[in-house]
Design an enzyme around this catalytic site. Structure first.
Site, short mmCIF file in Angstrom:
data_model
loop_
_atom_site.label_atom_id
_atom_site.label_comp_id
_atom_site.label_asym_id
_atom_site.label_seq_id
_atom_site.Cartn_x
_atom_site.Cartn_y
_atom_site.Cartn_z
N TRP A 90 -4.77 -7.83 4.37
CA TRP A 90 -3.87 -8.89 3.75
C TRP A 90 -3.68 -9.93 4.92
CZ3 TRP A 90 -1.82 -3.91 4.28
CH2 TRP A 90 -1.06 -3.63 5.18
N SER A 132 0.62 -1.20 0.04
CA SER A 132 0.11 -0.03 -0.07
C SER A 132 0.70 1.20 0.00
CB SER A 132 -0.85 -0.01 1.06
OG SER A 132 -1.66 -1.30 1.30
N ASP A 165 -8.30 -2.46 2.96
CA ASP A 165 -7.17 -2.78 2.33
C ASP A 165 -6.37 -3.86 3.19
OD1 ASP A 165 -4.81 -3.20 0.80
OD2 ASP A 165 -4.30 -1.09 1.04
N CYS A 210 -6.84 -0.86 7.02
CA CYS A 210 -6.08 -1.51 6.64
C CYS A 210 -5.22 -2.27 7.45
CB CYS A 210 -5.21 -0.30 5.92
SG CYS A 210 -3.71 -1.03 4.98
#
Length: 635
Positions: free
Chosen positions: A634, A415, A632, A587
């Site tokens: 992961w 990012s 966003d 995020c």
């Protein structure tokens, strides 16, 4: 910590494809080459493509002929014509990327499926294997959509949708599905399995003894010499070599290495927006590469090509050729992830010890003890190909076959931690170096983060460069600057919010009216790993950040995380969301943090909005649909 091998889910490069005018008709191609099975893949990090190749190879074992195909390269409107080929079958290996989105190479196919309601696919026989990750909200959305949509358009499903979960064991899910899928195909077409379980080579080796070194690839992703003569536009097939202008350690203490890098994109014509991702192409550790060469007793600087035995294939080579083994193992092949079972299966024949051979074949089978052995000996032990060779002295495969089987080394996505309004010629990255000890006592290092860590600004008087391109994302500040934003990003999840904060500050400087800008950040210890402390405190002081809430998880007896602070400030949060039209951004870690934060929002909506749990869940879902709740994340 466990093995870090969630593959960030890239497409292959122009270099491996002949640049002749491409046949876009897969029907004509199948007729010309006598193929009856086509395996389409939607792949972001190469796994779906790998599975597609394995399935097309399988077809041969059942007396059929298959080809793997990238939907981006063909006219998918021809699916209705597949019935022109007898005993034809289309298999779709579809990965989901981002927030339930198609992979880049399947975007056009997805649009086509959505737009063509009057398409008649009644002549199409198909099956779908989906690749996803259960920690994400939209688990396997793309595979499920393709499976359902093809049926709606009249196609005939020959076998049930397979769901692969990369949070569990994707490889095992695939093997189990495939094990049942092929017998169903044989039954449907009335064919017998040929029982040919031998290894089938896809490429043949050619050694070049006297070749002009100007014709040899040295690590370029696309065009030969593209790293020497750079030409825009820059993308996944033509990355830009960005000089590193800053590389500093962010944390003041603790045993981790958190870093901030700045890449210079001056003159590249590359544009980005806050919230986008930068993709970088890393290289493997030379010590690992040298060890592989030693253990296999090979001169790594021999120039070779691996040429596809199927002359009609679009994929002429598994990686850019001609090149050296050293370049292939350094730039093009993934040598650090635990190998998938097909690699073990194909290499088993080279083990001189019959027990080793038996174990390798067993690990590739779908028997319970085989699966358990693969899980414990390969996955849980985090054994990469080098560790397997070290721990199986009887296994010494020819290096060319190994290079044929190893997956491609993938680009890694980060990012972007800057705003192009403030830094038009610079892209900032914030990352944590991955390094851990495995159960076998080896130290495993993350490929990209260790490579980035060693990118010194000047290395022996030369500028260090990073091959990169931009991947657009949906993670965007609200169109109206007056909308409040709530940003939640512990750890390196702070990255895109550094860009957002810079951008809101810039808007303020332009005299725009800017809504509340609220940040929830978390780290372990205030005096160790509080990232960007000076910048954040400065933004709070000058009123760009209207609230700076920080959870230092380990600075007191009980752990405090961002979701706890959200609950503490529930009245304020609810007013921002329900009354002031705030946009929420999350995020960082998908597995725990994003889930826990979402639960906190559900609880706030229940408590302060007087809703039931179901209503609260729907309320947050609606915010997602409206683009007011973006993630966003992961794993």
């Amino acid at each position: 910590m466990g093995c870090v091998f969630s593959l960030p889910e890239d497409r292959r490069d122009a270099a491996e494809r002949t640049l002749t005018t491409r046949e876009t008709s897969f029907i004509e191609k199948m007729k010309k080459t006598g193929k009856n099975i086509i395996v389409f893949y939607g792949s972001q990090t190469g796994t779906a493509e790998e599975f597609a190749n394995r399935l097309s190879k399988d077809a041969q074992r059942y007396g059929m002929k298959g080809m793997a195909a990238d939907p981006e390269e063909y006219d998918m409107g021809e699916l209705s014509r597949l019935s022109e080929i007898t005993n034809s079958l289309a298999i779709f290996c579809m990965a989901t990327y981002g927030e339930g989105d198609p992979t880049d190479n399947a975007q056009d196919f997805y649009d086509w499926l959505q737009e063509n309601d009057d398409e008649d696919l009644s002549g199409l026989t198909y099956t779908v294997f989906a690749l996803g990750n259960k920690t994400y909200e939209h688990y396997n959305a793309m595979g499920k959509y393709v499976d359902k949509r093809l049926e709606e358009l009249g196609a005939k499903r020959i076998f049930d949708l397979g769901l692969g979960d990369d949070d569990g064991n994707l490889e095992e899910d695939f093997i189990s599905w495939r094990e049942q899928f092929w017998p169903a195909v044989c039954e449907h077409f009335g064919v017998e399995a040929s029982g040919d379980e031998s290894s089938i080579r896809q490429y043949e080796l050619k050694e070049h003894s006297d070749i002009n070194m100007n014709k040899v690839y040295t690590g370029e992703i696309g065009r030969l010499k593209s790293f020497e003569v750079q030409k825009p536009p820059f993308d996944s097939k033509n990355p830009f070599l960005a000089p590193v202008t800053v590389n500093r350690k962010l944390n003041r203490g603790g045993d981790r290495h958190l870093m901030h890098l700045e890449l210079d994109i001056t003159g590249s014509k590359i544009r980005y927006e806050s919230g986008d991702h930068v993709a970088v192409f890393p290289t493997n550790d030379s010590a690992l590469v040298n060890k592989l060469g030693q253990i296999l007793g090979v001169d790594l600087d021999v120039v070779i090509s691996l040429n596809n035995l199927d002359e009609e294939s679009n994929k002429k080579h598994p990686f850019p050729c001609p090149t050296t083994y050293r370049t292939a193992l350094t730039h093009y092949l993934d040598i650090t992830h635990p190998p998938r079972t097909n690699v073990l299966y194909e290499l088993a024949q080279y083990a001189t010890n019959s027990k080793d051979q038996e174990n390798m074949r067993k690990m590739a089978s779908s028997s319970p003890e085989g699966k358990a052995l693969y899980q414990s000996w390969v996955l849980d032990s985090c054994r990469n190909i080098l560790a397997i060779l070290e721990d199986m002295p009887s296994l010494r495969p020819p290096i060319d076959h190994l290079c044929e089987l190893l997956p491609r080394l993938q680009a890694r996505y980060y990012s972007i931690a800057s705003s192009s309004k403030v830094h038009p010629n610079s892209i900032h990255i914030c990352a944590v170096v991955v390094e851990y000890e495995t159960k076998t006592g080896r130290i495993n290092k993350g490929v990209a983060t260790n490579w980035l860590k060693n990118k010194l600004v000047t290395d022996n008087g030369h500028k260090s460069t990073v091959p990169m391109y931009i991947r657009k994302s949906q993670f965007r500040l609200p169109f109206k600057a007056t909308n409040p934003v709530i940003m939640i990003g512990p750890g390196t999840g702070i990255a895109p919010f550094m860009g957002f904060i810079q951008e809101r500050g810039w808007l303020k400087e332009q005299g725009k009216e800017v809504g509340e800008t609220v940040l929830y950040y978390g780290c372990r210890h205030k005096n160790e790993d509080y990232l960007y402390q000076e910048e954040l405190e400065e933004s709070e002081k000058n009123g760009v950040l209207t609230q700076l809430n920080i959870a230092f998880s380990r600075d007191q007896e009980h752990k405090v995380y961002v979701q706890h602070l959200l609950k503490q400030n529930k009245e304020d949060i609810w007013k921002l969301i329900h009354t002031d039209n705030a946009h929420i951004y999350i995020c960082g870690d998908a597995r725990n943090m994003a889930k826990d934060v979402q639960t906190a929002f559900h609880e706030i909506a229940e408590e302060l909005g007087g809703m039931t749990r179901t209503q609260a869940t729907d309320y947050i879902k609606k915010l997602m649909t409206k683009g007011r709740y973006s993630q966003d994340v992961w794993s």
